[in-house]
Design a protein around this motif. Structure first.
Motif, PDB file in Angstrom:
ATOM      1  N   THR A  15     -34.289  71.169  17.476  1.00 39.14           N
ATOM      2  CA  THR A  15     -32.921  70.650  17.493  1.00 39.14           C
ATOM      3  C   THR A  15     -32.141  70.981  16.218  1.00 39.14           C
ATOM      4  N   LEU A  21     -27.063  74.268  18.952  1.00 42.92           N
ATOM      5  CA  LEU A  21     -26.274  73.059  19.189  1.00 42.92           C
ATOM      6  C   LEU A  21     -25.778  72.976  20.626  1.00 42.92           C
ATOM      7  N   ASN A  42     -28.616  71.818  22.690  1.00 44.12           N
ATOM      8  CA  ASN A  42     -28.926  70.407  22.471  1.00 44.12           C
ATOM      9  C   ASN A  42     -27.879  69.486  23.098  1.00 44.12           C
ATOM     10  N   TYR A  43     -26.603  69.806  22.879  1.00 50.13           N
ATOM     11  CA  TYR A  43     -25.525  68.894  23.267  1.00 50.13           C
ATOM     12  C   TYR A  43     -25.078  69.085  24.720  1.00 50.13           C
ATOM     13  N   ALA A  84     -20.957  70.351  15.765  1.00 50.85           N
ATOM     14  CA  ALA A  84     -21.593  69.355  16.628  1.00 50.85           C
ATOM     15  C   ALA A  84     -20.596  68.307  17.091  1.00 50.85           C
ATOM     16  N   GLU A  85     -19.708  67.883  16.181  1.00 52.18           N
ATOM     17  CA  GLU A  85     -18.692  66.908  16.555  1.00 52.18           C
ATOM     18  C   GLU A  85     -17.750  67.481  17.613  1.00 52.18           C
ATOM     19  N   MET A  95     -19.353  67.195  21.062  1.00 51.63           N
ATOM     20  CA  MET A  95     -19.659  65.859  21.574  1.00 51.63           C
ATOM     21  C   MET A  95     -18.770  65.527  22.772  1.00 51.63           C
ATOM     22  N   CYS A 154     -15.746  70.876  26.905  1.00 56.26           N
ATOM     23  CA  CYS A 154     -16.344  70.654  25.581  1.00 56.26           C
ATOM     24  C   CYS A 154     -16.234  71.914  24.719  1.00 56.26           C
TER      25      CYS A 154
END
Length: 483
Positions: free
Chosen positions: A207, A394, A397-398, A425-426, A429, A441
């Motif tokens: 991750t 990322l 993962n997201y 990453a933000e 989200m 996204c």
């Protein structure tokens, strides 16, 4: 010799033992010890096996405690020999959330060590002791019985039991609840300098968003360290490893530390240097750490005055008018760079073994070279801005995707701006639990990168204008001086 003869000899020996037990109280004490030794030798000749008993508790009176060898043997049998048993039992240790399945009472299993066969038996015996104790041992006492041929006695006592202890400890370390420690200026009520909570950070190397090649290098280095006990002993170095993580904020330094801890299955000691009074306290804190642990000092450039201008500071200090006794008192009450260096690779660093020391900083250039030289910080790991490879980690993962039509656009944008993995990453989200569309996204992330690009361009223009203004001012001043 036929079976009939062996049966006759066995019957005779049994009769002699019975007769000896009947008359031993009437034998003069001058010869009783000699007779007992002869009887023992005869019995040993016809019984070629030796039994070693490992009691669960040891001690006297109310001060019983569980024997470490018993606990290690229980863990070893659980991991190695329990599959050969028909009766099993499960127990949940106080420092574990995983049940320990091992052989049940009155059950036996075989084991082998270097070609030698041994037998383990889990036994219980009734206790008539009326001694008060806080431990549950009044009614039934548990123990392990280890049986083996007497000709292998030196091997079993000299090597096998040590092997059981080491392997059992390793099993317990893997099963234990790992912990996150922090130090405080004042000791806890029990005298400990560390407070602790369960370590439950979910980060893993899968991750962590970073370059795959660099990630592979770190994993290989960690594996080499973990398997290098004999190598470190051979070359005469303490079994420890130092890592320096540096880079801008938000590049994943803390996540990488958590990933290393989860990969190595180590406890983490988060050392706050500002809470350490002096070098003596630092040594006390270090003594209270255990092996198989990571000692972390985050933002070390902010924790102490460890910058590289020691010579200038010494000159300033020499100019100060201070009494000698006041100066000495001032220095002895502080944590110094020298004390920290001894903590890292001095004599005290060899206590315990199998430790990793990790420093993090946002400003590598500010640190004293003596602190980060090779041998202290063995591996320097730069965590830079988000690359396309890190973005793909990322995204997996997201969003759970490996590819998308918008990936090429994001790849181009990431080449044009420096943005941290935390900001990426933000941007990925989910902002609405009812809308989980991957495209939305990714489009949101593109807007985030575009805004970051605009801000970076604006800042660059402002800096360029300020520099041009400064150069113009310097040029005008120089012209005035010449004229």
């Amino acid at each position: 010799m036929g079976a009939e003869n062996w049966a006759g000899i066995s019957s005779t020996i049994a009769s002699l033992f019975f007769l000896y037990n009947m008359v031993k109280d009437h034998i003069p004490f001058q010869v009783s010890d000699y007779v007992a030794a002869v009887v023992h030798k005869v019995f040993s000749f016809f019984k070629p096996y030796v039994d070693i008993t490992i009691q669960e508790y040891h001690g006297d009176g109310e001060y019983f405690k569980r024997d470490e060898l018993y606990i290690a043997a229980q863990a070893y049998l659980s991991s190695t020999c329990s599959s050969r048993a028909s009766k099993l039992k499960a127990e949940l240790g106080e420092d574990s959330d995983t049940p320990l399945v091992t052989i049940d009472n009155n059950e036996g299993v075989p084991d082998s060590f270097r070609g030698v066969q041994v037998w383990w038996y889990a036994c219980t015996e009734s206790s008539n002791s009326q001694t008060f104790s806080f431990y549950p041992i009044q009614n039934k006492r548990k123990y392990y019985s280890l049986a083996f041929h007497k000709r292998h006695r030196n091997l079993i006592e000299g090597e096998y039991l040590k092997y059981i202890l080491e392997q059992g400890r390793n099993v317990m370390l893997r099963r234990r609840k790992r912990r996150l420690f922090t130090n405080s200026p004042r000791n806890d009520w029990d005298g400990s300098v560390w407070s602790q909570v369960a370590f439950e950070h979910p980060a893993t190397f899968d991750t962590v968003a970073m370059d795959p090649k660099k990630k592979s290098e770190i994993i290989d280095d960690l594996v080499t360290f973990r398997e290098g006990k004999e190598y470190y002993k051979k070359i005469g170095k303490a079994w420890k490893r130092g890592y320096l993580l540096y880079g801008p904020p938000g590049t994943g330094k803390s996540s990488l530390i958590a990933a290393i801890a989860n990969f190595m299955e180590y406890d983490v000691y988060d050392l706050e240097l500002t809470a350490v009074k002096n070098n003596t306290d630092l040594r006390k804190i270090f003594i209270d750490t255990t092996g198989k642990s990571i000692i972390v000092i985050e933002d070390i450039d902010c924790s102490l005055d460890l910058t590289g201008n020691r010579k200038e500071k010494k000159k300033e200090k020499d100019h100060k008018k201070m009494l000698p006794d006041m100066e000495e008192k001032d220095e002895s009450s502080k944590l110094t760079l020298s004390g920290l260096l001894n903590f890292i690779d001095g004599l005290w660093s060899a206590c315990g073994g199998e430790r990793i020391v990790i420093f993090t900083t946002n400003h590598l250039e500010k640190l004293d070279p003596a602190l980060i030289r090779r041998g202290r910080m063995d591996m320097h790991i730069e965590l830079s801005h988000c690359t396309f490879e890190a973005f793909k980690v990322l995204a997996k993962n997201y969003l759970g995707v490996d590819k998308h039509d918008l990936f090429d656009t994001i790849k181009t944008l990431l080449r044009e701006v420096d943005i941290s993995p935390a900001d990426v990453a933000e941007g990925l989200m989910l902002k609405n639990s009812r809308n989980k569309d991957v495209g939305i996204c990714l489009e949101n992330l593109i807007r985030v990168i575009e805004v970051a690009t605009e801000e970076a361009n604006k800042k660059a223009k402002e800096e360029l204008a300020a520099k041009q203004k400064e150069d113009k001012s310097k040029h005008k001043l120089s012209w005035k001086r010449r004229n």
